[in-house]
Design an enzyme around this catalytic site. Sequence first.
Site, short mmCIF file in Angstrom:
data_model
loop_
_atom_site.label_atom_id
_atom_site.label_comp_id
_atom_site.label_asym_id
_atom_site.label_seq_id
_atom_site.Cartn_x
_atom_site.Cartn_y
_atom_site.Cartn_z
N GLY A 159 31.34 38.86 54.71
CA GLY A 159 32.24 38.12 55.60
C GLY A 159 33.43 39.00 55.93
N ARG A 160 34.59 38.37 56.06
CA ARG A 160 35.79 39.15 56.46
C ARG A 160 36.11 40.26 55.44
NH1 ARG A 160 37.28 33.68 58.17
NH2 ARG A 160 37.15 33.30 55.95
N ILE A 161 36.22 39.87 54.15
CA ILE A 161 36.64 40.86 53.15
C ILE A 161 35.51 41.85 52.88
CG2 ILE A 161 37.46 41.19 50.77
CD1 ILE A 161 38.74 38.33 51.04
N THR A 240 36.12 40.49 43.18
CA THR A 240 37.43 40.02 43.64
C THR A 240 37.26 38.70 44.39
OG1 THR A 240 37.31 41.30 45.69
CG2 THR A 240 38.43 42.36 43.83
N ARG A 242 35.42 35.06 43.16
CA ARG A 242 35.79 34.00 42.22
C ARG A 242 35.03 34.27 40.91
NH1 ARG A 242 39.54 33.09 44.89
NH2 ARG A 242 40.13 31.19 45.99
N GLU A 271 41.08 31.20 33.76
CA GLU A 271 42.33 31.84 34.17
C GLU A 271 43.52 30.99 33.75
OE1 GLU A 271 42.18 32.64 38.40
OE2 GLU A 271 40.60 34.11 38.19
N HIS A 290 44.02 38.26 38.90
CA HIS A 290 43.84 37.55 40.18
C HIS A 290 44.94 37.94 41.19
CE1 HIS A 290 41.90 33.74 42.03
NE2 HIS A 290 42.31 34.57 42.97
P1 NAP Z 1 34.28 34.76 54.45
O1 NAP Z 1 34.71 35.53 55.66
O2 NAP Z 1 33.90 33.34 54.61
O3 NAP Z 1 33.10 35.59 53.74
C1 NAP Z 1 32.22 35.06 52.82
C2 NAP Z 1 30.82 35.50 53.20
O4 NAP Z 1 29.90 35.05 52.22
C3 NAP Z 1 30.37 34.90 54.55
O5 NAP Z 1 29.69 35.85 55.31
C4 NAP Z 1 29.45 33.78 54.09
O6 NAP Z 1 28.49 33.42 55.06
C5 NAP Z 1 28.82 34.40 52.87
N1 NAP Z 1 28.19 33.41 52.00
C6 NAP Z 1 28.51 32.11 51.80
N2 NAP Z 1 27.67 31.55 50.92
C7 NAP Z 1 26.78 32.51 50.57
C8 NAP Z 1 25.66 32.54 49.71
N3 NAP Z 1 25.27 31.45 49.04
N4 NAP Z 1 24.97 33.69 49.60
C9 NAP Z 1 25.34 34.78 50.29
N5 NAP Z 1 26.39 34.82 51.13
C10 NAP Z 1 27.11 33.70 51.26
O7 NAP Z 1 35.44 34.77 53.35
P2 NAP Z 1 36.47 35.96 53.00
O8 NAP Z 1 37.74 35.75 53.73
O9 NAP Z 1 35.75 37.26 53.11
O10 NAP Z 1 36.72 35.60 51.45
C11 NAP Z 1 35.64 35.62 50.54
C12 NAP Z 1 36.05 35.01 49.21
O11 NAP Z 1 36.92 35.88 48.53
C13 NAP Z 1 36.85 33.69 49.34
O12 NAP Z 1 36.00 32.58 49.43
C14 NAP Z 1 37.68 33.67 48.08
O13 NAP Z 1 37.05 32.91 47.09
C15 NAP Z 1 37.73 35.14 47.65
N6 NAP Z 1 39.10 35.69 47.72
C16 NAP Z 1 39.69 36.11 46.57
C17 NAP Z 1 40.95 36.66 46.61
C18 NAP Z 1 41.63 37.15 45.36
O14 NAP Z 1 42.83 36.97 45.21
N7 NAP Z 1 40.91 37.79 44.47
C19 NAP Z 1 41.64 36.78 47.83
C20 NAP Z 1 40.99 36.36 48.98
C21 NAP Z 1 39.72 35.81 48.92
P3 NAP Z 1 28.83 32.18 56.06
O15 NAP Z 1 30.07 32.58 56.80
O16 NAP Z 1 27.63 32.06 56.90
O17 NAP Z 1 29.08 31.00 55.17
#
Ligand code: NAP
Length: 336
Positions: A159-161, A240, A242, A271, A290
Amino acid sequence: MKPKVFITRELFKEPIERISQYYEVEVWDRYHQPPYEVLLGKAREVEALVSLLTDRIDCRLLQSSPRLRIVAQYAVGFDNIDINCATKLGIYVTNTPGVLTESTAELTWALILAVSRRIVESDVFVRWGEWYRSSTAWHPKMMLGFELMGKTLGVVGLGRIGRRVAEIGVRGFGMKVVYYDVVRNYEAEREIGAEFRELRDLLREADIVTIHVPLTPQTKHVINEDYLRLMKKTAILVNTARGAVVDTNALVKALREGWIAGAGIDVFEEEPLSPNHPLTALKNAVLVPHIGSATYEARYSMADAVADNLIAFYEGKLPPNLVNRDVVNLRSPGFK
Ligand code: NAP
């Protein structure tokens, strides 16, 4: 009369001032999160809530908050919120995507480099005098790690990250990228040559596995013992996303028994992590508390995004970062 908003932690001054032009604001200004019972009481009295990932916004809380119309989460992940329940009750839920992508991707690389080049171990070696006591300034085999150039980066969740981490891997370190996701990302395949793999194949092939999926019932413990055993003995795992995406007990075994070479972990099932947790005894794990989005830029922009979402909702417009899109079928945005 202005609608009331309860903000569960102190954010930044200017975004709060923006919110207070439209809402009567109450901020929980203690360092510790409000206990669940306090949150329950506050949520009953307000039209809007600003939540953090440590606030449990469950169905009980949502059902007992008749005035509540919007929960604006200060995070991109929202696994702490019962989204289905909110939607059924006509409560809007928003998050803060995009503005923390860069910070989280950069932290991911900090962890990859820290593990592959044994940065934390080396710092302890110098700081605690082991280097000095060894009376050896340099040795061909001292603190050997491995190079990234030409290696394979396996991104779970492009996804984005994940996409940004992949891009840095290709453009910055000359790596090959393989990825697993629920949907194919043809743009990334074209632009950076990322290749799709089923998860099992990705785990077998990658030298670095980095996790960027949201925590959902489908992703909970998706990286379990069987999957960790598929990884190369020389590979490292970075999380990074969950904590609960990885089975921590299995990860401890994998690190202790050498099924994998190392891990860089920002997020944990428990946590804050206890200093007595078995992970803390492992030299081949780099652990941080985190801090994926912990930069001034990201945290400020997240507060701005929360303000944008609340203000749009107040004005009867769709909030820019609406999570539960189906909610519009039940109720229009706004307080009228
Ligand atoms: P995002 O753009 O929604 O990226 C998540 C990707 O995972 C999407 O492409 C999504 O596909 C895919 N996905 C969802 N369910 C899946 C599954 N069962 N199997 C395989 N792929 C799957 O989110 P993001 O902005 O990159 O953030 C990702 C995650 O990072 C967040 O949800 C958050 O929990 C975590 N995060 C952690 C921190 C930290 O402080 N460590 C900071 C920011 C984010 P779809 O779009 O088709 O659902």
